[in-house]
Design a protein around this motif. Structure first.
Motif, PDB file in Angstrom:
ATOM      1  N   ARG A 405       0.634  -1.324   0.035  1.00 12.84           N
ATOM      2  CA  ARG A 405      -0.139   0.148   0.102  1.00 12.84           C
ATOM      3  C   ARG A 405       0.935   1.345   0.037  1.00 12.84           C
ATOM      4  O   ARG A 405       0.437   2.141  -0.657  1.00 12.84           O
ATOM      5  N   LEU A 406       1.974   1.246   0.881  1.00 13.29           N
ATOM      6  CA  LEU A 406       2.702   2.477   0.879  1.00 13.29           C
ATOM      7  C   LEU A 406       3.369   2.958  -0.377  1.00 13.29           C
ATOM      8  O   LEU A 406       3.546   3.779  -1.073  1.00 13.29           O
ATOM      9  N   ALA A 407       3.838   1.675  -1.315  1.00  9.97           N
ATOM     10  CA  ALA A 407       4.500   1.763  -2.623  1.00  9.97           C
ATOM     11  C   ALA A 407       3.502   2.340  -3.362  1.00  9.97           C
ATOM     12  O   ALA A 407       4.240   3.046  -4.499  1.00  9.97           O
ATOM     13  N   THR A 408       2.146   2.222  -3.475  1.00  8.72           N
ATOM     14  CA  THR A 408       1.288   2.763  -4.321  1.00  8.72           C
ATOM     15  C   THR A 408       1.370   4.803  -4.179  1.00  8.72           C
ATOM     16  O   THR A 408       0.881   5.180  -5.124  1.00  8.72           O
ATOM     17  N   TYR A 409       1.620   4.998  -3.012  1.00  6.98           N
ATOM     18  CA  TYR A 409       1.724   6.428  -2.819  1.00  6.98           C
ATOM     19  C   TYR A 409       3.239   6.978  -3.287  1.00  6.98           C
ATOM     20  O   TYR A 409       3.884   8.162  -2.733  1.00  6.98           O
ATOM     21  N   GLY A 422       6.345  -7.606 -20.558  1.00  6.59           N
ATOM     22  CA  GLY A 422       5.106  -7.110 -20.721  1.00  6.59           C
ATOM     23  C   GLY A 422       5.115  -5.983 -21.748  1.00  6.59           C
ATOM     24  O   GLY A 422       6.171  -5.692 -22.223  1.00  6.59           O
ATOM     25  N   THR A 423       3.982  -5.389 -21.511  1.00  6.30           N
ATOM     26  CA  THR A 423       3.833  -4.185 -22.529  1.00  6.30           C
ATOM     27  C   THR A 423       4.085  -2.817 -21.810  1.00  6.30           C
ATOM     28  O   THR A 423       4.522  -2.694 -20.410  1.00  6.30           O
ATOM     29  N   ILE A 424       4.416  -1.940 -22.502  1.00  3.44           N
ATOM     30  CA  ILE A 424       4.715  -0.317 -21.822  1.00  3.44           C
ATOM     31  C   ILE A 424       3.724  -0.245 -20.860  1.00  3.44           C
ATOM     32  O   ILE A 424       4.042   0.423 -19.886  1.00  3.44           O
ATOM     33  N   ALA A 425       2.504  -0.330 -21.333  1.00  2.84           N
ATOM     34  CA  ALA A 425       1.362   0.124 -20.617  1.00  2.84           C
ATOM     35  C   ALA A 425       1.169  -0.547 -19.176  1.00  2.84           C
ATOM     36  O   ALA A 425       1.074  -0.212 -18.320  1.00  2.84           O
ATOM     37  N   GLN A 426       1.611  -1.880 -19.363  1.00  6.59           N
ATOM     38  CA  GLN A 426       1.734  -2.767 -18.087  1.00  6.59           C
ATOM     39  C   GLN A 426       2.623  -2.313 -17.215  1.00  6.59           C
ATOM     40  O   GLN A 426       2.615  -2.400 -15.907  1.00  6.59           O
ATOM     41  N   ASN A 427       3.754  -2.141 -17.845  1.00 12.78           N
ATOM     42  CA  ASN A 427       4.903  -1.646 -16.936  1.00 12.78           C
ATOM     43  C   ASN A 427       4.786  -0.290 -16.301  1.00 12.78           C
ATOM     44  O   ASN A 427       4.969  -0.139 -15.047  1.00 12.78           O
ATOM     45  N   ILE A 428       4.098   0.746 -16.976  1.00 13.92           N
ATOM     46  CA  ILE A 428       3.903   1.892 -16.717  1.00 13.92           C
ATOM     47  C   ILE A 428       2.935   1.894 -15.249  1.00 13.92           C
ATOM     48  O   ILE A 428       2.855   2.436 -14.339  1.00 13.92           O
ATOM     49  N   ALA A 429       1.497   1.188 -15.828  1.00 11.62           N
ATOM     50  CA  ALA A 429       0.692   0.793 -14.715  1.00 11.62           C
ATOM     51  C   ALA A 429       1.272  -0.224 -13.376  1.00 11.62           C
ATOM     52  O   ALA A 429       0.293  -0.333 -12.592  1.00 11.62           O
ATOM     53  N   ARG A 430       2.378  -0.379 -13.296  1.00 11.00           N
ATOM     54  CA  ARG A 430       3.099  -1.388 -12.342  1.00 11.00           C
ATOM     55  C   ARG A 430       2.145  -2.773 -12.207  1.00 11.00           C
ATOM     56  O   ARG A 430       2.068  -3.171 -11.184  1.00 11.00           O
ATOM     57  N   PHE A 431       1.611  -3.177 -13.483  1.00  5.67           N
ATOM     58  CA  PHE A 431       1.012  -4.374 -13.734  1.00  5.67           C
ATOM     59  C   PHE A 431      -0.292  -4.584 -12.740  1.00  5.67           C
ATOM     60  O   PHE A 431      -0.505  -5.334 -12.343  1.00  5.67           O
ATOM     61  N   ALA A 432      -1.008  -3.321 -12.489  1.00  7.36           N
ATOM     62  CA  ALA A 432      -2.172  -3.245 -11.771  1.00  7.36           C
ATOM     63  C   ALA A 432      -3.166  -4.054 -12.746  1.00  7.36           C
ATOM     64  O   ALA A 432      -3.117  -3.879 -13.778  1.00  7.36           O
ATOM     65  N   ALA A 433      -3.896  -4.708 -12.046  1.00  5.60           N
ATOM     66  CA  ALA A 433      -5.154  -5.579 -12.622  1.00  5.60           C
ATOM     67  C   ALA A 433      -6.309  -4.784 -12.844  1.00  5.60           C
ATOM     68  O   ALA A 433      -6.782  -3.992 -11.835  1.00  5.60           O
ATOM     69  N   GLU A 440     -10.710   1.051 -19.457  1.00  4.88           N
ATOM     70  CA  GLU A 440     -10.350   2.494 -19.950  1.00  4.88           C
ATOM     71  C   GLU A 440      -9.886   3.510 -19.150  1.00  4.88           C
ATOM     72  O   GLU A 440      -9.077   4.196 -19.336  1.00  4.88           O
ATOM     73  N   ASP A 441     -10.352   3.477 -17.881  1.00  4.88           N
ATOM     74  CA  ASP A 441      -9.919   4.238 -16.784  1.00  4.88           C
ATOM     75  C   ASP A 441      -8.500   4.067 -16.527  1.00  4.88           C
ATOM     76  O   ASP A 441      -7.642   4.933 -16.438  1.00  4.88           O
ATOM     77  N   LEU A 442      -7.965   2.780 -16.479  1.00  3.44           N
ATOM     78  CA  LEU A 442      -6.438   2.560 -16.289  1.00  3.44           C
ATOM     79  C   LEU A 442      -5.685   3.104 -17.454  1.00  3.44           C
ATOM     80  O   LEU A 442      -4.625   3.473 -17.239  1.00  3.44           O
ATOM     81  N   PHE A 492       2.953   7.173 -12.036  1.00  3.47           N
ATOM     82  CA  PHE A 492       1.803   6.548 -12.408  1.00  3.47           C
ATOM     83  C   PHE A 492       0.843   7.019 -10.984  1.00  3.47           C
ATOM     84  O   PHE A 492       1.140   6.674 -10.081  1.00  3.47           O
ATOM     85  N   ASP A 493      -0.426   7.566 -11.210  1.00  2.10           N
ATOM     86  CA  ASP A 493      -1.438   7.713 -10.240  1.00  2.10           C
ATOM     87  C   ASP A 493      -0.848   8.702  -9.163  1.00  2.10           C
ATOM     88  O   ASP A 493      -1.302   8.930  -7.998  1.00  2.10           O
ATOM     89  N   ASP A 494      -0.035   9.766  -9.667  1.00  2.00           N
ATOM     90  CA  ASP A 494       0.438  10.899  -9.088  1.00  2.00           C
ATOM     91  C   ASP A 494       0.762  10.572  -7.451  1.00  2.00           C
ATOM     92  O   ASP A 494       0.115  10.971  -6.458  1.00  2.00           O
ATOM     93  N   PRO A 495       1.899   9.780  -7.385  1.00  2.00           N
ATOM     94  CA  PRO A 495       2.141   9.496  -6.091  1.00  2.00           C
ATOM     95  C   PRO A 495       2.606  10.920  -5.095  1.00  2.00           C
ATOM     96  O   PRO A 495       3.080  11.800  -5.649  1.00  2.00           O
ATOM     97  N   ALA A 496       2.252  10.593  -3.720  1.00  2.00           N
ATOM     98  CA  ALA A 496       2.626  11.896  -2.986  1.00  2.00           C
ATOM     99  C   ALA A 496       4.231  11.954  -2.664  1.00  2.00           C
ATOM    100  O   ALA A 496       4.653  13.101  -2.158  1.00  2.00           O
ATOM    101  N   ILE A 497       4.832  11.046  -3.041  1.00  2.00           N
ATOM    102  CA  ILE A 497       6.463  11.069  -2.797  1.00  2.00           C
ATOM    103  C   ILE A 497       7.316  10.399  -3.931  1.00  2.00           C
ATOM    104  O   ILE A 497       6.829   9.341  -4.419  1.00  2.00           O
ATOM    105  N   LEU A 498       8.142  11.299  -4.612  1.00  2.00           N
ATOM    106  CA  LEU A 498       8.963  10.779  -5.976  1.00  2.00           C
ATOM    107  C   LEU A 498      10.298  10.984  -5.440  1.00  2.00           C
ATOM    108  O   LEU A 498      10.896  11.881  -5.080  1.00  2.00           O
ATOM    109  N   ILE A 499      11.027   9.476  -5.807  1.00  2.00           N
ATOM    110  CA  ILE A 499      12.322   9.548  -5.379  1.00  2.00           C
ATOM    111  C   ILE A 499      12.994   8.994  -6.568  1.00  2.00           C
ATOM    112  O   ILE A 499      12.587   7.983  -7.254  1.00  2.00           O
ATOM    113  N   LEU A 500      13.942   9.768  -6.924  1.00  2.00           N
ATOM    114  CA  LEU A 500      14.930   9.520  -8.368  1.00  2.00           C
ATOM    115  C   LEU A 500      16.303   9.445  -7.959  1.00  2.00           C
ATOM    116  O   LEU A 500      17.045  10.286  -7.364  1.00  2.00           O
TER     117      LEU A 500
END
Length: 585
Positions: A405-409, A422-433, A440-442, A492-500
């Motif tokens: 759950r923390l990783a989603t933020y 996988g596909t680019i879309a799957q990787n960007i979406a972190r393989f969210a089901a 369409e929303d995903l 993806f999904d506008d995380p509250a914390i971005l670490i690079l």
């Protein structure tokens, strides 16, 4: 194999408890099978003692029909017993495979001192396959050996004693076999694990190996790793075969001797002629489970080694239970006295790092190569666990959060971005089901992340666009393309914390400009941004700077104050200082 239950990981004991019904049923079927195996013995006794002397053809026919029914029942029960073992194996996989994979991910540094943890699923499959192997059937049959001893005693006590002595001889052979092969099996198991890891590394870095002309050296290394394991494995196998041959010889010899003992008793009119053959059959059935155990002892030892590896993985990993779901974080990140050692424990990589960064702020982490920047970034991203110290999100220790759950933020761009098959879309979406009703929303969320990262046009230029396959079996991407796609995944999904970590190391001017725009947009929406970088252009908008030196904090604070301190120390001619000053001007 002593204290087997204690050697099992707690999670494995719970999973096996769920299969208890299958094992109990198999044990009961084993009892019925072994009782019915008395039918051929009784048949022979009746044929020799009743049918042959009287010429009773009708009796022979009736006995034969009963025997056929008994044998058919035996075949059916054995088939059902084998089916139960397969079902138990599948149920064990269903109950434990997810836990093992989750622990591997949670452990992160899973290979520390234990290379077999990287092969955990292979170890687990070794254990599962033993459940369906004939050796386990031998274990189920062994408790019912007294049935044949009792039957032999009923024919004559001396025959019963002979069966007991013969069984004791084979048990001693089993003990000697264990002592002779245990060390060799352990050595072979560990060598095979190391060899498998080296082989995977060679396959993963095949291009680098070819480019640098390391092919012959890697082949020699792999052959060396294999040779040690092959030698130990061959020695263990030969020892097992040797003891199995001895056991077979002893069984055949004892079976023949049983005929001799029975014949002597028959001559003395103490048993019937039919009992002579019966004695040999009873001895054969009584010794068969023990002989099966000797023949399959190497498999049991391999399973024992696999269980020990799984125990280290499952029991040594601390997975905190989450009692309360904390609210979505605002993004305040605090580190308190973070200490990290090298995997072998020989050096300290981080020495008591502490800092705070507020939501909407950008923290730049700078320092020379080897200063500890990447290690700190990995700690903040949850990739590795510090030896001491804590990382807090909104004042709560990260250990209080469910890691998934923390990783989603949290968004994270590692120094060397990697993608799963996988596909680019799957990787960007972190393989969210995707919910079939909300697929369409995903897609919209994936495209939004790519647009913020400035790589939407790049993705559309690839074969198949967002459906382009990447990862190990996908299209080859440049380092810069990989970094841009990794940024989209992090956003993806506008995380509250971005670490690079070095997010602009491979970017061209256009890519770096897109990165800077993405970081600015992320800050403006109130997210916390933490960036470690050598190329200072990306740190232009940093609110705070944290300077590391040899794993310790050199200085930290507002960017202007830190730059002033660095300028005073090193003078305006210092490359880092000039670059940072120019970037923040």
């Amino acid at each position: 194999m002593s204290n087997f239950g204690d050697r099992l990981p707690a999670a494995a004991r719970e999973a096996l408890a769920g299969c208890r019904g299958h094992f109990i049923a198999a044990l009961l079927f084993s009892a019925l099978v072994n009782i019915l195996y008395l039918a051929p013995t009784l048949y022979m006794m009746q044929v020799y003692d009743r049918v042959v002397p009287t010429g009773g053809v009708v009796t022979l026919l009736a006995l034969t029909l009963v025997l056929a029914a008994a044998i058919a029942t035996i075949a059916m029960l054995e088939a059902v017993r084998s089916r139960l073992m397969v079902k138990a194996s599948l149920q064990l996989d269903d109950r434990l495979a997810r836990t093992i994979l989750a622990r591997l991910i949670a452990k992160g540094q899973g290979g520390r001192g234990d290379p077999s943890s990287a092969q955990a699923m292979r170890e687990f499959d070794t254990v599962r396959l033993v459940i369906t192997a004939p050796t386990l059937i031998g274990l189920f049959d062994a408790p019912w050996t007294p049935i044949y001893v009792i039957a032999a005693v009923l024919i004559h006590p001396l025959l019963g004693l002979f069966v007991v002595c013969a069984g004791a001889i084979l048990v001693l052979l089993t003990v000697f076999s264990d002592r002779a092969t245990r060390r060799l099996t352990r050595t072979a198991h560990r060598a095979a694990t190391r060899s498998a890891i080296v082989q995977e590394e060679i396959a993963q870095h095949a291009e680098l190996i070819r480019a640098l002309g390391m092919g012959a050296a890697m082949v020699d290394r792999q052959i060396s790793e294999r040779a040690q394991g092959q030698a130990a494995g061959a020695s263990a196998q030969m020892a097992t075969v040797r003891f199995a041959a001895i056991a077979k010889f002893m069984r055949l010899l004892l079976q023949s001797l049983a005929l001799g003992v029975a014949a002597m008793l028959a001559i003395e009119r103490q048993i019937s002629v039919g009992a002579i053959i019966a004695a040999s059959v009873l001895l054969s059935r009584a010794l068969q489970p023990i002989e099966m155990l000797i023949g399959g002892w190497a498999n049991l030892q391999n399973a024992s080694e696999a269980i020990a590896s799984l125990k280290r993985l499952l029991d040594d990993t601390n997975v905190a239970s989450v009692a309360t779901a904390l609210p979505a974080p605002e993004g305040r990140v605090s580190a308190r006295k973070i200490v990290v050692r090298s995997p072998d424990g020989s050096s300290v990589l981080l020495k008591g790092i502490s800092f705070d960064v507020e939501p909407g702020q950008m923290l730049g982490v700078v320092g020379a190569s080897g200063a500890g920047k990447s290690t700190l970034i990995r700690v903040l991203a949850g990739g590795i666990t510090p030896e001491t110290g804590t990382v807090m999100i909104d004042g709560a220790d990260t250990g209080m959060w469910d890691p998934e759950r923390l990783a989603t933020y949290r968004g994270y761009v590692p120094q060397e971005p990697a993608f799963l098959s996988g596909t680019i879309a799957q990787n960007i979406a972190r393989f969210a089901a995707a919910d079939p009703q909300d697929a369409e929303d995903l897609d919209h969320r994936v495209i939004a992340a790519a647009q913020v990262a400035g790589c939407h046009a790049l993705i559309l230029s690839l074969p198949g666009g967002y459906d382009c396959p990447i990862g190990r079996a996908g299209v080859a991407l440049s380092a810069g393309q990989r970094q841009r796609l990794a940024l989209a995944r992090a956003l993806f999904d506008d995380p509250a914390i971005l670490i690079l970590d070095e997010p602009n190391a491979a970017l061209d001017a256009e890519g770096e400009a897109a990165l800077i725009r993405a970081l600015d947009a992320t800050r403006r929406r109130g997210a916390t941004v933490i960036v470690a970088a050598h190329r200072t252009g990306v740190l232009a908008a940093a609110d705070r700077l944290l300077v590391l030196s040899n794993g310790a904090v050199d200085c930290q604070g507002p960017a202007d104050d830190v730059l002033a301190v660095l300028a005073k120390r090193a003078g305006e001619t210092s490359g880092n200082v000039v670059g940072l000053k120019g970037a923040t001007a």
